[in-house]
Write a protein that holds these residues in place. Structure first.
Motif, short mmCIF file in Angstrom:
data_model
loop_
_atom_site.label_atom_id
_atom_site.label_comp_id
_atom_site.label_asym_id
_atom_site.label_seq_id
_atom_site.Cartn_x
_atom_site.Cartn_y
_atom_site.Cartn_z
N LEU A 1 -31.28 32.07 26.38
CA LEU A 1 -32.29 31.81 27.79
C LEU A 1 -31.22 31.38 28.36
N VAL A 2 -30.52 30.21 28.08
CA VAL A 2 -29.35 29.77 29.16
C VAL A 2 -28.96 30.79 29.66
N LEU A 3 -28.38 31.83 28.99
CA LEU A 3 -27.45 32.89 29.35
C LEU A 3 -28.37 33.48 30.47
N TYR A 4 -29.06 34.00 30.54
CA TYR A 4 -30.25 34.37 31.12
C TYR A 4 -30.31 34.12 32.47
N LEU A 5 -30.70 32.45 32.55
CA LEU A 5 -30.93 31.67 33.50
C LEU A 5 -29.13 31.90 34.42
N VAL A 6 -27.78 31.29 33.24
CA VAL A 6 -26.63 32.23 34.55
C VAL A 6 -26.23 33.01 35.03
N GLU A 7 -27.37 34.30 34.72
CA GLU A 7 -26.80 35.37 34.78
C GLU A 7 -28.12 35.57 36.18
#
Length: 341
Positions: A187-193
């Motif tokens: 989810l953190v990666l998703y938000l970064v992207e």
């Protein structure tokens, strides 16, 4: 830090800290987000995030683990305002312990989340942090994921939420939820992207060796029979299924064992377990298949027959639908000593 003219201002991200917070669930997003800023700056671009730790009343939080966090703000010091694309984001990490005890100590946090969401702040939860969002009423009618062990409890506590236990990430109307334990880092990666673009998302995922195609957590779940409901006839049916699943019992057969009509049996079984009898039979079979893939050298073809399937394609399709991976991939990931297929 000054911003280049014409560039969107940094997005304010507040990571919630409380004494029962899971250390890694709070530290990991902080690490990923600050590293994202560093990657952007090394490319000559401005940082995307202003990350601060926040807590209810005091700024020095001692955890139950041998660690402490020094927070920049208390909840009252976090401005309640929104500014479109750059509206603030609150990240709620996982907690340790039982929800009733954690909620009793953090009622003010739940009210604070309500107030900030009402003015446009986005709210994200990692793993068990989803309980905070659910208790605040932010997930009514929306999809939600969490740690796979919590799915049934959340379904019972919050029946108006669309629990998606196999999902790793959900995104709906300014609320985000992430799966269990370290899978929530997706989810953190998703938000970064989402906020920085695909190219930065790829770089950050490589930096932390997080597989970006990890979208399903069903293969982590352990099926425990859902036998805490207290319906003795349904329990009798469950026991029969669990002891005879290799013989492919039909729903009619199981209904006859407990002296019910098929229609009444299906209704009562689903009410007690949240599964139809047929889905439950499939769950039991797949759980046995998972167990054998983890612990034995038995060939996939042989164990397929032993758990009650006669067609390889059917078995593979059902296994992948329920776990998110093929039997071969499951054994490769979780088989003891990398057992050969």
């Amino acid at each position: 830090m000054s911003q280049n003219k014409g560039v969107n201002p940094m997005k304010n991200i507040y990571i919630l800290i409380f004494e029962d917070v899971v250390l890694s669930s709070a530290a990991a997003p902080l690490d990923i987000l600050t590293r994202t800023n560093a990657i952007l700056e090394s490319a000559g671009r401005p940082p995307a995030f202003r990350v601060e730790l926040v807590s209810e009343k005091v700024k020095n939080i001692h955890l139950s683990d041998p660690a402490q966090f020094n927070c920049q703000r208390t909840l009252a010091e976090v401005p309640a305002k929104s500014s479109g694309h750059n509206s603030p984001l609150i990240i709620v990490p996982a907690f340790s312990g039982d929800w009733d005890s954690v909620f009793a100590k953090n009622r003010a946090v739940v009210e604070w989340l309500k107030q900030h969401y009402a003015v446009g702040t986005e709210i994200a939860s990692l793993c068990l942090g989803s309980y905070f969002l659910a208790e605040a009423g932010l997930l009514k009618g929306k999809p939600c994921t969490s740690h796979w062990r919590a799915i049934d409890d959340m379904r019972e506590r919050f029946p108006d939420i669309q629990m998606q236990g196999d999902f790793v990430v959900t995104d709906r109307d300014g609320t985000y939820t992430g799966g269990g334990a370290f899978s929530s880092l997706n989810l953190v990666l998703y938000l970064v992207e989402k906020f920085c673009g695909h190219d930065i998302g790829v770089q950050v995922s490589k930096n932390f060796s997080i597989h970006r195609d990890h979208i399903n957590q069903a293969h982590f779940s352990v099926f425990r029979g859902l036998n805490q409901h207290g319906d003795t006839l349904v329990l009798k049916a469950q026991t029969y299924i669990e002891e005879n699943f290799q013989n492919e019992p039909s729903v009619e057969q199981v209904a006859a064992i407990v002296n019910m009509s098929k229609r009444n049996f299906i209704r009562r079984f689903k009410q007690a377990t949240q599964y139809t009898p047929l889905a439950y039979i499939q769950k039991v079979k797949i759980e046995e298949a998972k167990n054998r893939l983890e612990h034995s050298h038995q060939s996939i073809q042989s164990l397929m027959y032993d758990v009650g399937y006669n067609d390889n394609k059917t078995f593979r399709d059902i296994f992948k639908r329920m776990t998110g991976v093929t039997p071969q991939a499951y054994r490769k990931k979780y088989g003891r000593a990398n057992l050969a297929v």
